[in-house]
Design an enzyme around this catalytic site. Structure first.
Site, mmCIF file in Angstrom:
data_model
loop_
_atom_site.group_PDB
_atom_site.id
_atom_site.type_symbol
_atom_site.label_atom_id
_atom_site.label_comp_id
_atom_site.label_asym_id
_atom_site.label_seq_id
_atom_site.Cartn_x
_atom_site.Cartn_y
_atom_site.Cartn_z
ATOM 1 C CB ALA A 126 -0.913 -0.032 1.201
ATOM 2 C CB ALA A 154 3.476 -0.189 5.445
ATOM 3 C CG ASP A 205 -9.005 0.138 7.867
ATOM 4 O OD1 ASP A 205 -9.999 0.188 7.123
ATOM 5 O OD2 ASP A 205 -7.833 0.221 7.446
#
Ligand SMILES: Nc1ncnc2c1ncn2[C@@H]1O[C@H](COP(=O)(O)OP(=O)(O)O)[C@@H](O)[C@H]1O
Ligand SMILES: [Mg+2]
Length: 521
Positions: A132, A135, A286
């Site tokens: 991503a 990271a 998330d």
């Protein structure tokens, strides 16, 4: 000098947005000064605009602008209390996927953090499995033969994010000072939240700490697995944790072929989420499929602890009471909760509010249980409460948003999943524990301690209180701490003069910026 550079970047950012036609809704364009319209038109010149959805256009622009703006977009997507449905749903298409950086670069990070003999620490270190913008993750083996996940921060990411943060802060200040209508959105505070979260992500020790905390508080949620952090190996840029030997929920085919009980899993996801939030006041915020795994024995694995939500005792109680009230369709009680807590100012009538709540609840409960979404119900509730001058704490909105996410995943696993039936015991358990006899005794102790602290702080508080009382009467008690901030708002006026100077000086750079965007963007 740095300010000028930042201003220059801000203009470039504005132009990327304008180029994607994501800056100003078309219906408001007529209100803009001619010069601004011209720049917008020039920025879009020659670009075919295929995307109709404004939120999606914004999402594409933010992806182009990089990781900080992707994060900004993810936060904007939680603001369905203010933004239109179209923008919020379009923003859901934001993608945080990037080309992985090279294996050599990854190994250089290991060398830097563990020294020459890093290969003794990780005798095997595989290629990136997911990348991503901030990271990427590799699978590796430690000396004692354990399989671990190693998450590495992207090289050079701090410089980029720090630069973006300055641009965002300046943008927010200018918007807040110059466009009165934007104040409801509280751009400066909003960017502060985004910034805090961005800077937290730059330190993987913070993510490891969040994982440890969630694991520690959730010993009673036995069906949820949080990977064990390998603390001696955790660094600012490197996170090492147990590899979860489980099926990612993104791999639905494999899940279906497995022996895992999908209905049970569908139940576990929202109920464990609710239990984290209500019983422990901290939750993974998330929870999309990409961050969840199913173990062969039916347990649920969680990864990616970059965002955790926290809700304090008062909000938990509020949440439990409204959910309980809706469960029993006792709208009057739900309304009273809002007034008792002082969330809705007494310039409104309880009965009016109860009527509005009925309008939220009845259509939902008229449906069969499986079509009743708790996340959507909260969303409608928050829309109504804002009409009654109630300010929402951002954590509650984050919780509502995660609830929608969680329900979405549960529904993919089992389309007939009955969320309310599954959640009722958790809500009832909370109510019984906190508001039953046992809870009342705890409350009395808390109240006594609160009172003692309050008396000690009294002299200093009196001045603030007089002013606050006036605003509270007029606008209702805001759950967030902006009442106090409002008191010092006069300072913003002084800043405005400075910003004007900046604006005038910087606008000379505008033409250069257009060139910059056209030839680099
Ligand atoms: N402990 C783990 N075990 C197995 N796979 C993992 C683990 N941690 C991360 N992954 C994989 O790497 C992906 C990216 O990790 P994540 O922490 O979600 O990073 P990001 O913040 O970039 O989304 C996850 O979606 C998952 O597939
Ligand atoms: Mg992830």
């Amino acid at each position: 000098m740095r300010k000028i550079l930042t201003f220059f970047r801000l203009i470039a950012t504005g132009l990327v947005l304008a180029r994607h036609d994501a800056l100003v809704p078309p219906e408001f364009r007529g209100l803009l000064p001619f010069g601004t319209r011209l720049i917008g038109w020039l920025a879009r010149f020659g670009l075919p605009l295929k995307e109709k959805n404004r939120g999606k256009r914004l999402a594409r622009a933010l992806e182009k602008l990089g990781p900080s703006y992707v994060k900004l977009g993810q936060f904007l997507a939680t603001r369905n209390d203010i933004l239109s449905e179209e923008v919020v749903s379009g923003l859901a298409s934001l993608k945080d996927k990037m080309q992985p950086f090279s294996q050599q670069q990854a190994e250089a990070i290991l060398l830097e953090n563990y020294g020459e003999n890093w290969q003794q620490i990780f005798p095997s270190f595989g290629p990136s499995v997911a990348a991503a913008s901030v990271a990427q993750v590799h699978q590796a083996k430690t000396a004692d033969g354990k399989t671990v996940a190693v998450k590495l921060l992207r090289p050079g990411i701090e410089t980029r994010i720090n630069r973006d943060v300055q641009t965002l802060q300046m943008g927010a200040r200018l918007v807040q000072n110059w466009f009165v209508a934007s104040r409801r959105l509280e751009p400066v505070r909003f960017v502060e939240t985004v910034t805090r979260s961005l800077l937290l992500e730059l330190d993987l020790r913070m993510e490891a700490a969040a994982a440890s905390e969630l694991a520690e508080v959730s010993t009673d949620i036995q069906q949820v697995v949080i990977p064990n952090m390998h603390w001696p190996l955790v660094r600012e840029r490197v996170l090492v944790m147990d590899w979860l030997e489980a099926t990612p929920l993104t791999d639905m085919d494999k899940l279906r072929r497995s022996k895992i009980d999908m209905n049970q899993l569908a139940e576990l996801i929202p109920t464990s989420f609710l239990s984290f939030a209500l019983d422990h006041g901290v939750f993974h915020a998330d929870l999309h499929e990409g961050n969840m795994f199913a173990f062969a024995d039916g347990r649920l694995g969680l990864v990616d602890f970059g965002i955790v939500g926290r809700i304090g005792p008062a909000q938990r109680r509020y949440l439990a009471e409204i959910l309980y009230g809706f469960l029993r369709q006792d709208y009057r009680r739900v309304a009273e909760v809002h007034f008792e807590a002082g969330y809705v100012p007494d310039t409104h009538l309880v009965d009016d509010f109860a009527q509005a709540l009925r309008a939220v609840g009845e259509p939902v409960f008229g449906k069969t249980a499986k079509d009743v979404s708790m996340g959507q119900l909260l969303l409608h509730l928050f829309a109504v409460t804002s009409r009654f001058d109630m300010h929402l704490r951002p954590e509650l909105v984050l919780l509502q948003k995660t609830m929608v996410q969680v329900e979405g995943v549960a529904r993919t696993l089992n389309p007939d999943h009955d969320l309310w039936a599954a959640s009722a015991p958790i809500i009832e358990r909370y109510i019984k524990r906190e508001l039953g006899p046992e809870g009342i005794i705890n409350d009395m102790t808390d109240d006594f301690l609160d009172l003692r602290d309050a008396v000690r702080a009294l002299p200093a508080a009196i001045n603030d209180l007089t002013a606050l009382a006036k605003t509270t009467k007029a606008h209702g008690f805001s759950l967030d701490d902006d009442s106090l901030k409002r008191l010092s708002n006069w300072q913003a006026k002084a800043n405005r003069i400075r910003d004007f100077g900046l604006l005038a000086g910087g606008s000379g750079l505008l033409l250069t910026a257009i060139k910059f965007v056209f030839f680099n963007g």
